[in-house]
Design an enzyme around this catalytic site. Sequence first.
Site: not given
Length: 523
Positions: A339, A365-367
């Site tokens: 994910t 959150s990598r975004i």
Amino acid sequence: MPAERPASPLARQAAWLADYRPGLRVVERGKVAAVGDGIAWVEGLPSAAMDEILALEDGSEALVFHLGSRRLGAILLHQGEGLTAGAAARLTGRQLTLGVGDAYLGRVVDPLGRPLDGGPTLETGGRRPLEAPSPPIIARDFVTRPLVSGCKILDTLVPIGKGQRQLIIGDAGTGKSALALDMVIAQRGREVRCVYVLISQKRSAVVATLDTLRRTGAIAYTCVVVAEATATPGLKYLAPFAGCTLAEAWMAAGRDCLVVYDDLSTHARAYRELSLLLRRPPGREAYPGDIFYLHSRLLERSTCLAAARGGGSMTALPLIETEQGEIAAYIPTNLISITDGQIYLDPQLFARGFLPAIDVTRSVSRIGGKAQPAAIRAEAGRMKLDFLQFLELEVFTRFGARLEASVAAKIQRGRLLRELLKQERLAPLSPEQQLAWLIAYNEGLFDDLAGDEAAIATRLAQLLARAAASSLTLGDDRSVWRTALMEWTHQAPAAAAAITPPQTGRRQPNEDQPVEGGLEPPP
């Protein structure tokens, strides 16, 4: 010329008989060798392919799931009462497909698309295969549009974008399903289609979920796919792929979708059960060696499509259960690596009454800010870093150490922020409400209430109510927001009597006595 009338069924049958020519046909015929535990062993059928549907003599259907040297193993999709060993089996040449379309909105179906809510048969606009390749890289776009979760912590500290795959992880009973339901409810009026997949859940849990969706009106834009705990392992295995297929059709049509897999821990156990029944070699924790590929090919289908492909998106929220907070177990580490980030729910925070019990130190959150509105990103820029520093500094207060004035101020602000981040269930906030409390916090409009939980909750509820009723938007200048918030805060004591703050389960301070810290309570 007048239009030709269509031929009658008798005329078509007569024409078919006139053109029919007898000849030899070679048809493979197999035999059911054994039946049990939701699977069937079939002998013969050397031309059978993986994921091909078999038609059995009594009307039952099975899906080829294992190819052996002498016989094949198949998942029973539908088992008739008369199915026994010795029944004939034949190939159909068909792959497993599912009807798709808007007819599924507001309905409860099983993984094969059959209604479970007592409603009429679904009129679908087309069919799609359950097993489909994920979109290629060239068909994808960057994740830049925010997905409104309605949760203060998520929208400010751990933002999620449309097309992202965000894992919700935590022990049993920490509120994972409640958080996912709140995110589904937050999509009301935002043109986002939702699919909620319940895998191996008790019927009481299924009924509670459906009741929540109906009471909040979220069922109107949601399809619920259910594979109960009493379902066969095959249906539990197919459930997340069915939900993904429904959302994938809407994504291909240019719409935004949200899929919740509740949860993939039970899905992994169902796949392990199937694999052991079919005598596949077990690996770590008795799971088959391709368990990682199983979940990766499911979640890789969630993405944001490029404008040339319609611009649709599918956001995935897989849920995973840990035991005693062990996130380094086999299945959790698999999902974390697949994910784009995780939301970790801590049982200790849950026990302390901090709800939702999201551990900011382990959630990521990598975004990140790329999927946040510019106004909210500007206000919440350093908030996560400051909050993490506060958590480290707060440890020193347990030893009774003498603190400097600057450190004490940071701890006081951190405790205030922690109170503001608390949120009740079924109360999602709009982006405008999120911006309102963020600006109010950064401008110090809550500083005079530090230490008074009831007063903080009352003023926050008043601000959120005024923000929801106002015409201000995220595009308005910050000075306009600041002026309005100053006015609302000044009127907060007068309006507090008409607004009930969220119940926190704590004793309210006595209004006849000063609150802790020497500050007088609001009139």
